[in-house]
Design an enzyme around this catalytic site. Structure first.
Site, PDB file in Angstrom:
ATOM      1  N   HIS A  34       0.859  -1.179   0.000  1.00  0.00           N
ATOM      2  CA  HIS A  34       0.000   0.000   0.000  1.00  0.00           C
ATOM      3  C   HIS A  34       0.901   1.236   0.000  1.00  0.00           C
ATOM      4  O   HIS A  34       2.140   1.106  -0.115  1.00  0.00           O
ATOM      5  CB  HIS A  34      -0.940  -0.017   1.219  1.00  0.00           C
ATOM      6  CG  HIS A  34      -0.221  -0.287   2.513  1.00  0.00           C
ATOM      7  ND1 HIS A  34       0.715   0.563   3.031  1.00  0.00           N
ATOM      8  CD2 HIS A  34      -0.295  -1.345   3.371  1.00  0.00           C
ATOM      9  CE1 HIS A  34       1.184   0.075   4.157  1.00  0.00           C
ATOM     10  NE2 HIS A  34       0.597  -1.090   4.395  1.00  0.00           N
ATOM     11  N   HIS A  37       4.095   1.292   2.235  1.00  0.00           N
ATOM     12  CA  HIS A  37       5.269   0.650   1.636  1.00  0.00           C
ATOM     13  C   HIS A  37       5.829   1.536   0.524  1.00  0.00           C
ATOM     14  O   HIS A  37       7.040   1.695   0.392  1.00  0.00           O
ATOM     15  CB  HIS A  37       4.892  -0.695   1.021  1.00  0.00           C
ATOM     16  CG  HIS A  37       4.323  -1.696   1.979  1.00  0.00           C
ATOM     17  ND1 HIS A  37       3.002  -2.020   2.019  1.00  0.00           N
ATOM     18  CD2 HIS A  37       4.917  -2.446   2.937  1.00  0.00           C
ATOM     19  CE1 HIS A  37       2.787  -2.946   2.939  1.00  0.00           C
ATOM     20  NE2 HIS A  37       3.934  -3.215   3.529  1.00  0.00           N
TER      21      HIS A  37
END
Ligand code: AMP
Length: 284
Positions: A34, A37
């Site tokens: 997501h 990250h």
């Protein structure tokens, strides 16, 4: 972007680049990527010549087999996101590749790993150190990027890097949140839409505790956060600890030190899903 499955292939590719003087940035993940990250990846791409992202759901860091089983796995979508971000290599090994033999090494960094997540998830940090030390050996990065969402994890990794004398710079990155304030997490996908709305109260309560803390003591602030969240149906606080940001040991007063963080773990919803978050009260 190349997707690599074995340590040997990775070694061949990275050795050639290292010999040309390229700087390697590394982002270890368990996938189901997501924007949290992505923020780590973005920094690595900016700050290094080559970026390697690992996607590996590490079995040795799960103390609960159900949690491991339920953990979302979305390698195809992960690769599509990383390709767009100009990542050079995705390392997506199998468990057999990472652990041809059971890893019997033990890592223990008291008192950093003996508080908060440590006793509540026995073996968790040991598993994290097992996998991260192996990944560091395989990638041999110049820099490695970790999210402050897992605040205690960064402290444990730093202790491990000191202990093993790994030649890598640990780069902490701030927590990325939804507009609602909810900290992004791969586990959020396990929440129902209703539970997701409930979970927003975790960050809201932490944010409002910043004002509260201006007027009240550490223990009053602690109790305020815990009782506010426990009063909300569908939420149950496992722990909330207001700690020294370096030693992770509880503080008793706001003047105790110049870096103070409140770390929380809350069970949310029917499954329930275990969510973590933290807030900085003070940073020099
Ligand atoms: P995970 O895949 O959950 O093991 O996370 C991989 C890395 O991403 C870890 O260093 C996490 O701390 C980081 N990370 C996860 N969620 C966030 C977030 N919301 N903001 C910043 N970093 C994050």
């Amino acid at each position: 972007m190349e997707v690599i499955k074995t340590a040997q292939q990775l070694d061949t590719q990275l050795n050639a680049l290292r010999n040309k003087g390229k700087r390697i940035g590394f982002v270890p993940t368990m996938g189901a990527l997501h924007q949290g990250h992505a923020s780590l990846v973005e920094r690595s791409v900016q700050e290094n010549d080559i970026t390697v992202v690992s996607v590996f759901v590490n079995p040795t860091q799960f103390n609960d087999p159900k949690d491991l089983e339920n953990y979302p796995r979305t390698l195809e979508a992960d690769c599509a996101l990383l390709e767009n971000m100009k990542v050079d290599f995705v390392f997506a090994p199998t468990a057999a590749e990472m652990y041809p033999e059971p890893d019997t090494r033990t890592f223990s960094y008291p008192p950093i790993d003996s508080v908060m997540e440590g006793p509540r998830r026995p073996g968790h940090f040991n598993g994290v150190c097992q996998v991260v030390s192996k990944l560091f050996d395989m990638v041999r990065p110049h820099r490695a990027y970790f999210g402050e969402k897992d605040f205690q994890q960064i402290a444990v990794i730093r202790a491990m890097v000191d202990d093993l004398k790994c030649d890598v710079e640990i780069c902490p990155c701030p927590i990325i949140r939804e507009e609602s304030g909810l900290a992004l997490s791969s586990r959020n996908t396990l929440l129902t839409p209703e539970e997701r709305k409930t979970a927003v109260s975790i960050s809201q309560t932490l944010f409002s505790s910043l004002d509260f803390a201006q007027q009240y003591s550490v223990s009053e602030t602690h109790d305020h956060v815990v009782s506010t969240l426990n009063a909300i149906p569908g939420l149950e606080v496992e722990y909330f600890e207001i700690v020294n940001g370096k030693t992770l040991q509880p503080v008793s007063g706001w003047e105790d030190t110049d870096h103070i963080v409140g770390c929380i773990t809350v069970y949310c919803g029917h499954r329930p899903v275990r969510l973590i978050d933290n807030i900085t009260y003070k940073r020099a």
